[in-house]
Every structure is written in structure tokens, then in C-alpha cells.
Design a protein around this motif. Structure first.
Motif, PDB file in Angstrom:
ATOM      1  N   GLN A  55       0.830  -1.196   0.000  1.00  0.00           N
ATOM      2  CA  GLN A  55       0.000   0.000   0.000  1.00  0.00           C
ATOM      3  C   GLN A  55       0.870   1.252   0.000  1.00  0.00           C
ATOM      4  O   GLN A  55       2.073   1.200   0.238  1.00  0.00           O
ATOM      5  CB  GLN A  55      -0.920   0.022   1.227  1.00  0.00           C
ATOM      6  CG  GLN A  55      -0.197   0.127   2.555  1.00  0.00           C
ATOM      7  CD  GLN A  55      -1.149   0.182   3.748  1.00  0.00           C
ATOM      8  OE1 GLN A  55      -2.225  -0.415   3.732  1.00  0.00           O
ATOM      9  NE2 GLN A  55      -0.759   0.902   4.778  1.00  0.00           N
ATOM     10  N   ASP A  56       0.211   2.378  -0.273  1.00  0.00           N
ATOM     11  CA  ASP A  56       0.772   3.718  -0.088  1.00  0.00           C
ATOM     12  C   ASP A  56       2.041   3.953  -0.908  1.00  0.00           C
ATOM     13  O   ASP A  56       3.085   4.334  -0.370  1.00  0.00           O
ATOM     14  CB  ASP A  56       1.050   3.977   1.396  1.00  0.00           C
ATOM     15  CG  ASP A  56       1.187   5.470   1.695  1.00  0.00           C
ATOM     16  OD1 ASP A  56       0.848   6.287   0.823  1.00  0.00           O
ATOM     17  OD2 ASP A  56       1.642   5.812   2.807  1.00  0.00           O
ATOM     18  N   ASP A  71       4.788   0.663   1.293  1.00  0.00           N
ATOM     19  CA  ASP A  71       4.711  -0.163   2.499  1.00  0.00           C
ATOM     20  C   ASP A  71       4.233  -1.563   2.144  1.00  0.00           C
ATOM     21  O   ASP A  71       3.326  -1.740   1.320  1.00  0.00           O
ATOM     22  CB  ASP A  71       3.738   0.450   3.507  1.00  0.00           C
ATOM     23  CG  ASP A  71       4.224   1.781   4.063  1.00  0.00           C
ATOM     24  OD1 ASP A  71       5.451   1.997   4.093  1.00  0.00           O
ATOM     25  OD2 ASP A  71       3.368   2.593   4.450  1.00  0.00           O
ATOM     26  N   THR A 101       8.779  -0.531   5.163  1.00  0.00           N
ATOM     27  CA  THR A 101       8.826   0.543   4.173  1.00  0.00           C
ATOM     28  C   THR A 101      10.050   0.361   3.290  1.00  0.00           C
ATOM     29  O   THR A 101      11.175   0.239   3.795  1.00  0.00           O
ATOM     30  CB  THR A 101       8.872   1.918   4.855  1.00  0.00           C
ATOM     31  OG1 THR A 101       7.702   2.070   5.661  1.00  0.00           O
ATOM     32  CG2 THR A 101       8.921   3.042   3.822  1.00  0.00           C
ATOM     33  N   ARG A 123       4.312   6.219  -2.883  1.00  0.00           N
ATOM     34  CA  ARG A 123       4.455   7.663  -2.738  1.00  0.00           C
ATOM     35  C   ARG A 123       5.854   8.096  -3.141  1.00  0.00           C
ATOM     36  O   ARG A 123       6.780   7.289  -3.163  1.00  0.00           O
ATOM     37  CB  ARG A 123       4.170   8.071  -1.288  1.00  0.00           C
ATOM     38  CG  ARG A 123       5.049   7.356  -0.263  1.00  0.00           C
ATOM     39  CD  ARG A 123       4.378   7.350   1.095  1.00  0.00           C
ATOM     40  NE  ARG A 123       5.204   6.806   2.177  1.00  0.00           N
ATOM     41  CZ  ARG A 123       5.260   5.513   2.503  1.00  0.00           C
ATOM     42  NH1 ARG A 123       4.571   4.617   1.822  1.00  0.00           N
ATOM     43  NH2 ARG A 123       6.013   5.103   3.520  1.00  0.00           N
TER      44      ARG A 123
END
Length: 300
Positions: free
Chosen positions: A133-134, A145, A163, A136
Motif C-alpha cells: 500500500q501507499d 509499504d 517501508t 508515494r
């Protein structure tokens, strides 16, 4: 802190427990294909597929080997670092999905946070669910992540969020700089680890993480390192072990990684208890003072 909710649009696929060696072989093949003329990787978006393994039974002998290597106290309860080891193959499997936008080999592990919400014992039957997810921006590419959850009797007992940095990947948005403490500041270091050249292979034997950057100087040089480097999670789990019984049976655990630890090598480790009752730790090169890792353990 409550565990993360499984995204509503996530398609969770039930799989058999993956073998990390086979995953790294697939990851290496994907990296080569992407580098060939005309080769390409998927567009920079994360797959909407998660993986789940049911019926995982911890092995007493394997737990004991982990406890000996990491200097963890004996007993039936599984430390957070060991739960990370159990979940890691399932977490890695989502990063070799054909739709995953970056090569597995070359991903940089930046940080980790984990919460042991309920004690987990070696007699429990576990269910492991993972997803990404996420995605960025990062100043050197993109970060994302990888979430892993371990459930017992339908309730999340442990959660880990790793991460990673995918260097060179470009995603829309502006990279947000995260201010970090002074990496050159020194603290008293009453503990000094002496890590042999075989430390990477020893941790690989209990974790299954056979990433070539950890296995030998020869294989590490192929990825730009002068010598093999210690697994980041080995150093984080050693620090967690050094905190000891004061962490309690449930706790939150964070780590940020800085300069890799070259093997063989020494790490000067300091652990301090804060007024709030949490424990901060950091590991540095004993001569230069350069930071290797920093984190916190907070009893729940």
C-alpha cells in the motif's frame, strides 16, 4: 494503536507458504527481463492483490534456533522479530507478483514498525495476510509499504509494516522530506556487537532471507557493496533482544535503517529508557560514529 484494516478493494489470494529461495530466483529473473532491450516493468501502481497463508504452525526447533542466534530468552512466546520471520516469505511473495512495479532485488529497506498486540505462542495456529500500500514519492525514487498481519483465532495478534525504497521509480506527487535526528550525534554505547563474516548466512539459515547482498563478499559486490552486509532486521531484532524482559509481553517496535553494517564488523549499541517508559536504541560504527540503525520499543 489498532491494526490496519484490509483494504476493501483488495483481492486476497490464499496460497501455500512460499519458499524464499524460489522467490528471489523469480525476482532476479524479473530484474533481468526488465533490463533487457525492449523489456519493461508494469506502470507505477501497486497490485490490488494480497496473499494469505492459513494453518501455519510454528516449529519449536526453528524457534529455538532463532532464540539462540538473536540471544532471545527461551520460552513458548514468539518475539516480534520471529513473527516477522514467519511472515516475511508471504510478504515477499506480493513483491514478485507480475504486476508489482519494481524489481525485488534492488529494493532498499528503509524502516519497519511492528505491533505485538496479543501474546503468540508456539502452540498457536496462525493465519498470515500480506499486501502492499501507499506508493508515494521519495527524493531518490518511490517508497511503499508492505503490510503483514498474523492472526490467531480470527483476531490480529501481530502486525508489521515494512517501508521500502524503489530507486529511480517516478510517481506523481511531491516527495516529503522526513526530518531525522542528527545521525552524527553520539551516545554512550555499553554494548558492542562483534559480527563475523558469517553473520548474514547464519541469519539467512533461520529467516530464509537469502538475498545475495547478505551471503558473501562475492555476491554482495555484484550489487555494489564492498563486502556482505548484515540483514537490517537481524540488527533490529538484536536490539529488540537487548531491551529484554522490560519490553513486556506486548509492545510496539520501530526501526529506521541508515548506513549498512559491513561484515565482518562491530556495532556500538546504546539503549536508553525514556521518562514515558519506552526504550530508544541506536547502533553506530564504533570508530566513525556513523549511524546504522535507530528505533524504539514501547511496552503496550
Amino acid at each position: 494503536m489498532a491494526p490496519l484494516e484490509v483494504p476493501a478493494d483488495l483481492r486476497v489470494r490464499t496460497v501455500a507458504m512460499p519458499r524464499l529461495g524460489a522467490l528471489y530466483a523469480r525476482g532476479a529473473g524479473g530484474a533481468v527481463r526488465g533490463a533487457l532491450p525492449g523489456g519493461s516493468r508494469p506502470s507505477p501502481a501497486l497490485p490490488s492483490v494480497g496473499h494469505r497463508v492459513r494453518g501455519v504452525r510454528p516449529d519449536v526447533g526453528h524457534l529455538t534456533a532463532y532464540q539462540h542466534l538473536l540471544a532471545e530468552r527461551g520460552g513458548d512466546e514468539l518475539p516480534s522479530g520471529y513473527l516477522h520471520v514467519l511472515a516475511f516469505p508471504v510478504a515477499t511473495s506480493v513483491m514478485v507478483d507480475p504486476d508489482f512495479p519494481a524489481p525485488l532485488l534492488g529494493m532498499v529497506h528503509l524502516a519497519n514498525r511492528a505491533s505485538l498486540l496479543h501474546p503468540v505462542t508456539v502452540t498457536d495456529e496462525l493465519e498470515i495476510t500480506t499486501w502492499t500500500q501507499d506508493l508515494r514519492p521519495h527524493k531518490r525514487g518511490a517508497q511503499l509499504d508492505v503490510v503483514a498481519q498474523v492472526s490467531v483465532d480470527g483476531e490480529v495478534a501481530w502486525e508489521g509494516v515494512s517501508t521500502y525504497l524503489a530507486k529511480g521509480m517516478r510517481v506523481p506527487g511531491e516527495a516529503v522530506e522526513v526530518e531525522r535526528p542528527d545521525a552524527d550525534a553520539r551516545a554512550d554505547a555499553p554494548i558492542v556487537w562483534s559480527l563475523p563474516a558469517s553473520a548474514g548466512r547464519a541469519y539467512a539459515a533461520v529467516s530464509g532471507d537469502v538475498n545475495p547482498i547478505h551471503m558473501s563478499a562475492l555476491t554482495a559486490k555484484a550489487f555494489g557493496f564492498p563486502r556482505a552486509i548484515a540483514h537490517g532486521m537481524y540488527t533490529a531484532a538484536r536490539a529488540l533482544s537487548d531491551v529484554g524482559v522490560a519490553r513486556g509481553s506486548t509492545y510496539d517496535w520501530t526501526v529506521e535503517f541508515a548506513k549498512p553494517v559491513l561484515l565482518p564488523g562491530k556495532v556500538a549499541v546504546s539503549i536508553e529508557q525514556t521518562p514515558s517508559g519506552s526504550f530508544t536504541y541506536e547502533g553506530r560504527h564504533p570508530k566513525s560514529g556513523k549511524l546504522h540503525l535507530r528505533g524504539e520499543v514501547t511496552p503496550r
